[in-house]
Design a protein around this motif. Structure first.
Motif, PDB file in Angstrom:
ATOM      1  N   ALA A 243     149.790  67.089 103.504  1.00 26.75           N
ATOM      2  CA  ALA A 243     148.706  66.999 104.498  1.00 26.75           C
ATOM      3  C   ALA A 243     148.941  65.784 105.398  1.00 26.75           C
ATOM      4  O   ALA A 243     148.855  65.869 106.629  1.00 26.75           O
ATOM      5  N   VAL A 244     149.252  64.646 104.771  1.00 31.04           N
ATOM      6  CA  VAL A 244     149.456  63.409 105.532  1.00 31.04           C
ATOM      7  C   VAL A 244     150.693  63.545 106.428  1.00 31.04           C
ATOM      8  O   VAL A 244     150.695  63.143 107.597  1.00 31.04           O
ATOM      9  N   ALA A 245     151.729  64.177 105.908  1.00 31.00           N
ATOM     10  CA  ALA A 245     152.956  64.361 106.691  1.00 31.00           C
ATOM     11  C   ALA A 245     152.705  65.232 107.922  1.00 31.00           C
ATOM     12  O   ALA A 245     153.456  65.154 108.899  1.00 31.00           O
ATOM     13  N   HIS A 246     151.649  66.036 107.892  1.00 29.83           N
ATOM     14  CA  HIS A 246     151.361  66.918 109.024  1.00 29.83           C
ATOM     15  C   HIS A 246     150.156  66.471 109.828  1.00 29.83           C
ATOM     16  O   HIS A 246     149.512  67.276 110.512  1.00 29.83           O
ATOM     17  N   GLY A 247     149.816  65.190 109.723  1.00 34.52           N
ATOM     18  CA  GLY A 247     148.787  64.643 110.622  1.00 34.52           C
ATOM     19  C   GLY A 247     147.383  64.645 110.064  1.00 34.52           C
ATOM     20  O   GLY A 247     146.438  64.282 110.764  1.00 34.52           O
ATOM     21  N   GLY A 248     147.214  65.060 108.809  1.00 36.99           N
ATOM     22  CA  GLY A 248     145.884  64.999 108.213  1.00 36.99           C
ATOM     23  C   GLY A 248     145.561  63.566 107.813  1.00 36.99           C
ATOM     24  O   GLY A 248     146.446  62.830 107.373  1.00 36.99           O
ATOM     25  N   GLU A 249     144.316  63.169 107.983  1.00 37.45           N
ATOM     26  CA  GLU A 249     143.923  61.818 107.552  1.00 37.45           C
ATOM     27  C   GLU A 249     143.076  61.893 106.291  1.00 37.45           C
ATOM     28  O   GLU A 249     142.140  62.694 106.206  1.00 37.45           O
ATOM     29  N   VAL A 250     143.404  61.038 105.331  1.00 31.60           N
ATOM     30  CA  VAL A 250     142.550  60.885 104.149  1.00 31.60           C
ATOM     31  C   VAL A 250     141.847  59.547 104.308  1.00 31.60           C
ATOM     32  O   VAL A 250     142.506  58.502 104.352  1.00 31.60           O
ATOM     33  N   ARG A 251     140.527  59.561 104.421  1.00 30.66           N
ATOM     34  CA  ARG A 251     139.785  58.308 104.585  1.00 30.66           C
ATOM     35  C   ARG A 251     139.115  57.980 103.247  1.00 30.66           C
ATOM     36  O   ARG A 251     138.080  58.552 102.907  1.00 30.66           O
ATOM     37  N   ALA A 252     139.780  57.103 102.483  1.00 35.14           N
ATOM     38  CA  ALA A 252     139.272  56.770 101.149  1.00 35.14           C
ATOM     39  C   ALA A 252     138.062  55.843 101.245  1.00 35.14           C
ATOM     40  O   ALA A 252     137.775  55.288 102.308  1.00 35.14           O
ATOM     41  N   TRP A 253     137.355  55.666 100.121  1.00 36.86           N
ATOM     42  CA  TRP A 253     136.160  54.812 100.046  1.00 36.86           C
ATOM     43  C   TRP A 253     135.160  55.177 101.141  1.00 36.86           C
ATOM     44  O   TRP A 253     134.584  54.313 101.786  1.00 36.86           O
ATOM     45  N   SER A 254     134.992  56.454 101.377  1.00 34.54           N
ATOM     46  CA  SER A 254     134.083  56.911 102.431  1.00 34.54           C
ATOM     47  C   SER A 254     133.096  57.907 101.831  1.00 34.54           C
ATOM     48  O   SER A 254     133.439  59.059 101.583  1.00 34.54           O
ATOM     49  N   MET A 255     131.906  57.459 101.597  1.00 29.97           N
ATOM     50  CA  MET A 255     130.890  58.241 100.897  1.00 29.97           C
ATOM     51  C   MET A 255     129.986  58.943 101.909  1.00 29.97           C
ATOM     52  O   MET A 255     129.169  58.302 102.585  1.00 29.97           O
ATOM     53  N   ALA A 256     130.169  60.256 102.052  1.00 36.51           N
ATOM     54  CA  ALA A 256     129.335  61.008 102.997  1.00 36.51           C
ATOM     55  C   ALA A 256     127.884  60.954 102.529  1.00 36.51           C
ATOM     56  O   ALA A 256     127.590  61.179 101.353  1.00 36.51           O
ATOM     57  N   SER A 257     126.987  60.637 103.454  1.00 40.38           N
ATOM     58  CA  SER A 257     125.589  60.471 103.074  1.00 40.38           C
ATOM     59  C   SER A 257     124.706  61.561 103.673  1.00 40.38           C
ATOM     60  O   SER A 257     123.674  61.897 103.115  1.00 40.38           O
ATOM     61  N   ARG A 258     125.116  62.103 104.808  1.00 36.44           N
ATOM     62  CA  ARG A 258     124.262  63.092 105.489  1.00 36.44           C
ATOM     63  C   ARG A 258     125.071  63.852 106.530  1.00 36.44           C
ATOM     64  O   ARG A 258     125.876  63.247 107.251  1.00 36.44           O
ATOM     65  N   ILE A 259     124.850  65.144 106.574  1.00 40.53           N
ATOM     66  CA  ILE A 259     125.474  65.968 107.620  1.00 40.53           C
ATOM     67  C   ILE A 259     124.445  66.117 108.729  1.00 40.53           C
ATOM     68  O   ILE A 259     123.274  66.420 108.459  1.00 40.53           O
ATOM     69  N   ARG A 260     124.887  65.871 109.958  1.00 38.25           N
ATOM     70  CA  ARG A 260     123.906  65.905 111.065  1.00 38.25           C
ATOM     71  C   ARG A 260     124.099  67.153 111.915  1.00 38.25           C
ATOM     72  O   ARG A 260     125.236  67.523 112.239  1.00 38.25           O
ATOM     73  N   LEU A 261     122.989  67.791 112.258  1.00 42.32           N
ATOM     74  CA  LEU A 261     123.034  68.928 113.174  1.00 42.32           C
ATOM     75  C   LEU A 261     122.756  68.453 114.595  1.00 42.32           C
ATOM     76  O   LEU A 261     122.000  67.511 114.805  1.00 42.32           O
TER      77      LEU A 261
END
Ligand SMILES: Cc1cc2nc3c(=O)[nH]c(=O)nc-3n(C[C@H](O)[C@H](O)[C@H](O)COP(=O)(O)OP(=O)(O)OC[C@H]3O[C@@H](n4cnc5c(N)ncnc54)[C@H](O)[C@@H]3O)c2cc1C
Ligand code: SF4
Length: 573
Positions: A243-261
């Motif tokens: 994934a990383v080799a193909h441009g995907g980013e893994v953002r560690a220590w990132s706790m999703a708190s809310r999805i916004r509409l």
């Protein structure tokens, strides 16, 4: 853990021979990515890899660290506690589930970092238990719909196992079986004596021969501690590097708190907290929640907003309900001869002879029997529960550890509405309400567990044990955001798209309507690869259209990570 930021590490190591491709692509919060995936675990890792390879701009928000296996992992039971989701969760009901180390992981790879890697497929009957047995629910897809992705994931992990797996849809495995160690011996001996069919050496996603840049298993038994060797498959080492080799980013220590509409009722992005507790907002054209059967419903409840008062994607009222765990009773037998439970992978041998409904037993559905193989700390805990071992008694049992063998029941508990995830009043360090899990056993479940327990004890005695004890426990949480064709009784459709919000998907174990008696990991990853193929087929339509195209996607074999296609010894077609 290294005080340095992981991403600045010049050679982020993922196993004895693997390093993370550098540098990793970075998206800023203000840049709208195509897909924001929440949770880079079993499902999230596969999705990230597929979507990045297909050319989408994709970021995976992961609440835990990006493990550097050389720096962060130790071959030590207590020292590996950090691999689990140890944050506060509330548990209750007539049969409260042990949470923490008993279920999900925290960190890139999720639960696949600490799983035992047993990888049986579901049976065709698992997808239609309401039709066949009048219990639970049918899936909106069949086994045959998922089969191409089962085969694909078995090659990508890859799975080692017997040339002929006789249950469900009989099949072979890409890699040959592992040799039998002490832990498998009791199962094979006991089953053989009683005339019960069993298989040894897999199916397990552990290398029986080297594969690409990963070495074969060296049988040192630290699979649940992450496998520093890199022989055991986890999405951390199988899919995330690609994934990383193909441009995907893994953002560690990132706790999703809310999805916004947004004002248009479509998902606009995700709020998340970084390690220092600062809040950010990642814009995204579509969001996929892959946070596990507890954290996924928790996040959706925490995302309640005008028009979605009872939680996002919860117009059916089924969000959080129909949570399932498998019965996971452990039967321990003391043998005169040395067993050495720690030698070799705990996931080792199994029987699915009692998997299907047999009306003579007086309950619906069934169970599998599997090797367990706890290391000393886990074994000690089991002995407290199984025989009240304590003080000097515990010392004596532990001195005898090498003479004990353990087998597990893996039993299908049905989906019940009252088994559920809700929000508790308690909050985490970010001020977010934590999950409250309620679990009750029903009549069918109790009968199934009792029968399974007695059967495995019989096998243990037949193997020659001189003493047999058992511990009641549960394993493998799934459900709580189930898929279905009817929006009034399910949360997502057959491709994981929420019925309520066109550009919001769920893809992890929470979408299972039922769970069978097979370990869920392979099915979770097969579903993730299928969902990715669906999204790729839909192209840009996902980002602006609310039309649902329900056509099955092709299974894209060309998207496999390198070195995984056509590897291994094909056993049978
Ligand atoms: C001891 C043990 C042994 C097991 N052995 C087996 C086995 O042999 N075979 C098998 O098939 N299964 C096994 N399992 C179960 C298997 O690990 C899980 O079923 C599987 O990993 C679940 O996949 P998932 O994608 O649903 O979630 P996970 O793999 O748990 O991934 C979820 C990820 O999301 C992250 N996350 C959650 N919430 C947020 C948020 N708000 N923001 C950002 N990130 C978030 C988590 O940190 C985690 O990394 C085992 C489990 C345990 C505990
Ligand atoms: S037994 Fe094999 S898979 Fe398990 S930790 Fe050791 S090398 Fe890894």
């Amino acid at each position: 853990m290294s005080p340095r930021g992981k991403d600045e590490h010049p050679a982020h190591r993922l196993g004895a021979m693997q390093t993370l491709p550098q540098p990793m692509r970075r998206y800023s919060d203000s840049e709208a990515v195509d897909y924001c995936i929440i949770g880079v675990g079993a499902a999230g890792g596969v999705l990230l890899q597929r979507l990045a390879r297909a050319g989408f701009r994709v970021v995976g928000l992961e609440a835990g660290p990006f493990w550097d296996t050389e720096e962060d992992w130790v071959s030590d039971e207590k020292g590996s506690h950090k691999l689990y989701w140890n944050d506060l969760r509330i548990t209750g009901g007539s049969h409260p589930l042990a949470l923490g180390a008993n279920n999900s992981g925290k960190g890139v790879g999720g639960g696949t970092v600490h799983w035992a890697a047993f990888t049986p497929r579901f049976h065709p009957s698992d997808f239609r238990i309401h039709t066949e047995d009048g219990v639970g629910a049918d899936w909106p897809i069949s086994y045959w719909d998922l089969k191409p992705w089962y085969e694909l994931m078995e090659r990508e992990m890859p799975v080692a196992g017997p040339a002929w797996f006789p249950w469900g849809d009989p099949h072979g495995h890409p890699y040959g079986p592992h040799p039998l160690a002490g832990v498998g011996d009791a199962l094979v001996r006991g089953c053989t004596k009683l005339g019960i069919r069993c298989v040894a050496g897999g199916p397990v996603a552990i290398l029986s021969a080297s594969h690409g840049d990963r070495p074969h298993c060296i049988y040192r038994g630290f699979c649940l501690q992450g496998c520093k060797v890199g022989a055991k498959a986890s999405t951390l080492i199988t899919h995330v590097p690609d994934a990383v080799a193909h441009g995907g980013e893994v953002r560690a220590w990132s706790m999703a708190s809310r999805i916004r509409l947004g004002d248009d009722g479509r998902v606009a992005g995700v709020f998340y907290f970084d390690r220092e507790g600062r809040e950010h907002f990642q814009r995204a054209r579509a969001v996929i929640v892959s946070g596990y059967a507890i954290e996924t419903p928790r996040l959706l409840f925490n995302s309640a907003c005008p028009g979605h008062r009872h939680g996002l994607a919860n117009s059916s009222g089924t969000l959080g309900r129909y949570l399932m765990a498998q019965a996971g009773n452990v039967i321990a037998g003391r043998f005169d001869e040395l067993v050495r439970l720690y030698k070799g992978p705990p996931a080792h041998a199994l029987s699915e002879e009692f998997y299907e409904t047999d009306p003579r037993r007086g309950f619906a559905r069934g169970f599998a029997i599997q090797t367990v193989g706890p290391l000393p700390v886990a074994f000690a805990k089991q002995m407290v529960a199984a025989m009240g071992a304590w003080g000097w008694g515990m010392r004596r049992v532990m001195m005898d550890y090498n003479h004990w063998n353990t087998l597990g029941v893996l039993g299908e508990i049905l989906p019940w509405e009252d088994n559920r995830v809700e929000l508790a009043e308690e909050k985490d360090r970010f001020g977010l309400p934590v999950a409250k899990v309620t679990f009750n056993l029903h009549d069918n479940d109790k009968k199934l567990i009792e029968f399974g327990k007695q059967k495995v004890m019989e096998i243990m005695w037949a193997a020659g044990a001189e003493r047999v004890v058992q511990e009641s426990r549960f394993a493998h949480l799934v459900g709580a955001a189930r898929m279905g064709s009817d929006p009034s009784t399910s949360v997502v459709d057959r491709f994981g798209r929420t019925h309520d919000v066109a550009n919001l998907f769920i893809c992890d174990g929470s979408i299972f309507p039922t769970q069978g008696s097979a370990n869920p990991g392979l099915t979770i990853q097969a579903l993730a690869a299928r969902t990715a193929d669906y999204l790729i087929s839909q192209g840009d339509a996902i980002f602006h259209s609310s039309k649902r195209d329900m056509k099955e996607p092709p299974c894209r074999q060309a998207l496999s990570p390198p070195s995984t296609r056509f590897k291994g010894v094909p056993r049978i077609a």
